[in-house]
Design an enzyme around this catalytic site. Structure first.
Site, PDB file in Angstrom:
ATOM      1  CG  HIS A   1      23.832 -14.943  -6.648  1.00 59.32           C
ATOM      2  ND1 HIS A   1      24.437 -15.898  -5.860  1.00 59.32           N
ATOM      3  CD2 HIS A   1      22.907 -14.340  -5.856  1.00 59.32           C
ATOM      4  CE1 HIS A   1      23.895 -15.885  -4.663  1.00 59.32           C
ATOM      5  NE2 HIS A   1      22.958 -14.936  -4.619  1.00 59.32           N
TER       6      HIS A   1
ATOM      7  CG  ASP B   1      20.891 -11.386  -3.221  1.00 60.15           C
ATOM      8  OD1 ASP B   1      21.201 -12.504  -3.690  1.00 60.15           O
ATOM      9  OD2 ASP B   1      21.149 -11.051  -2.053  1.00 60.15           O
TER      10      ASP B   1
ATOM     11  CG  HIS C   1      26.142 -13.266  -2.227  1.00 67.03           C
ATOM     12  ND1 HIS C   1      25.615 -12.094  -2.703  1.00 67.03           N
ATOM     13  CD2 HIS C   1      25.080 -14.065  -1.994  1.00 67.03           C
ATOM     14  CE1 HIS C   1      24.297 -12.171  -2.750  1.00 67.03           C
ATOM     15  NE2 HIS C   1      23.945 -13.367  -2.331  1.00 67.03           N
TER      16      HIS C   1
ATOM     17  NE  ARG D   1      17.503 -12.058  -0.069  1.00 68.64           N
ATOM     18  CZ  ARG D   1      17.618 -12.454  -1.336  1.00 68.64           C
ATOM     19  NH1 ARG D   1      18.358 -13.499  -1.648  1.00 68.64           N
ATOM     20  NH2 ARG D   1      16.989 -11.819  -2.296  1.00 68.64           N
TER      21      ARG D   1
END
Ligand code: OGA
Ligand code: MN
Length: 289
Positions: free
Chosen positions: A104, A106, A264, A280
């Site tokens: 995917h 983000d 990723h 994150r």
């Protein structure tokens, strides 16, 4: 300290050394980092020791930050930090524990997907020999675009695809993840969106393939079976070994990636009591072109 950028021997990624992200960086140092980010798409800073405020202030140098739609996983004091973790507090997951189960990028399911993410490792699982578990794989979708045949490039040039958080959720459920949560409120905040499947990078001008296994629900304007086959073919192409960097985590790694020319995947090869805990931040993007 002098800043050094050492590209990996892979299609993307570089290690940046000689920089302490706990300090305020001068404009020149920051600009070298930003250039390296645009050039290499994935940057690794090892041996960092940063608190939430330092993580946020380094991230903000790149622009505005997102507050993630999955708000049950936000850092209680710092909503711009998303907790990525398998750790439980009683029955509750303290963070998003299956963040990257499928390939995917983000926030590809938002109208304006994220520009990039900065993930800082606080706890990393490992095997009996001390080898890290829970690697993350990155694929260069711009290298993958460059490797397409002329015929395929012109076939996909004007195609668009639909992306949704619901697609990822349906895959998790189909794969037997009983803990997967997606409330109506989350679905309302993130209804399906449509993006071009060939993106042009706003800084480098490079083209990349923008479809992914986890969040792309279908390609518009083609018969269903053709759309499905094309999606499968493009996703398989993007994640060929020659386009990949595999990151082995160490505590103190700050890894940042550009969500436009990459995708990723998290390798879920560990479980409690092995703990994985990362913070994150997510950079806001600009409307895709
Ligand atoms: C993310 C993500 C993968 C990982 O944080 O966006 O996909 O390995 N993480 O934790
Ligand atoms: Mn991710």
């Amino acid at each position: 300290m002098t800043l050094e950028v050492q590209p990996f021997e892979t299609a993307l990624g570089a290690e940046v050394s000689g920089v302490d992200l706990a300090q305020d960086l001068d404009a020149e140092t920051f600009s070298e980092i930003e250039q390296a980010y645009n050039e290499h798409s994935v940057l690794l800073f090892r041996n960092q020791s940063i608190d939430e405020a330092q993580h946020l202030s380094f991230s903000r140098r790149f622009g505005q930050l997102e507050v993630h739609v999955l708000d049950q996983y936000l850092h209680p004091q710092h909503p711009e930090i998303l907790i990525v973790s398998n750790v439980m507090d009683g029955e509750r997951h303290v963070g998003i524990y299956d963040a990257g189960r499928y390939w995917h990028t983000d926030l590809s399911y938002m109208t304006v997907p994220s520009r990039g993410s900065l993930l800082y490792a606080i706890e990393v699982p490992h095997d009996e020999d001390g080898e890290p578990l829970g690697d993350t794989l990155f694929a260069s979708t711009s290298a993958a675009y460059d490797a397409l045949s002329e015929g395929m490039r012109s076939h996909i040039a004007d195609l668009k695809a639909e992306f949704s958080l619901a697609n990822r959720h349906a895959k998790l459920v189909a794969d037997g993840d009983e803990g997967a949560e997606l409330s109506d409120a989350h679905q309302e905040k993130a209804p399906p969106v449509v993006h071009r499947i060939v993106r042009t990078h706003p800084v480098t001008g490079r083209k990349s393939i923008y479809v992914n296994e986890g969040q792309t629900a279908g390609i518009l304007g083609l018969p269903d079976n053709e759309a499905r086959d094309l999606l499968t073919e493009l996703c398989a192409h993007c994640t060929k070994p020659e386009f990949i960097y595999r990151h082995k985590w160490r505590v103190g790694d700050l890894l940042m990636w550009d969500n436009i020319p990459t995708q990723h995947l998290a390798i879920c090869d560990y479980e409690l009591p092995q703990r994985r805990y990362l913070h994150r931040t997510t950079l806001r993007g600009t409307p895709p072109q």
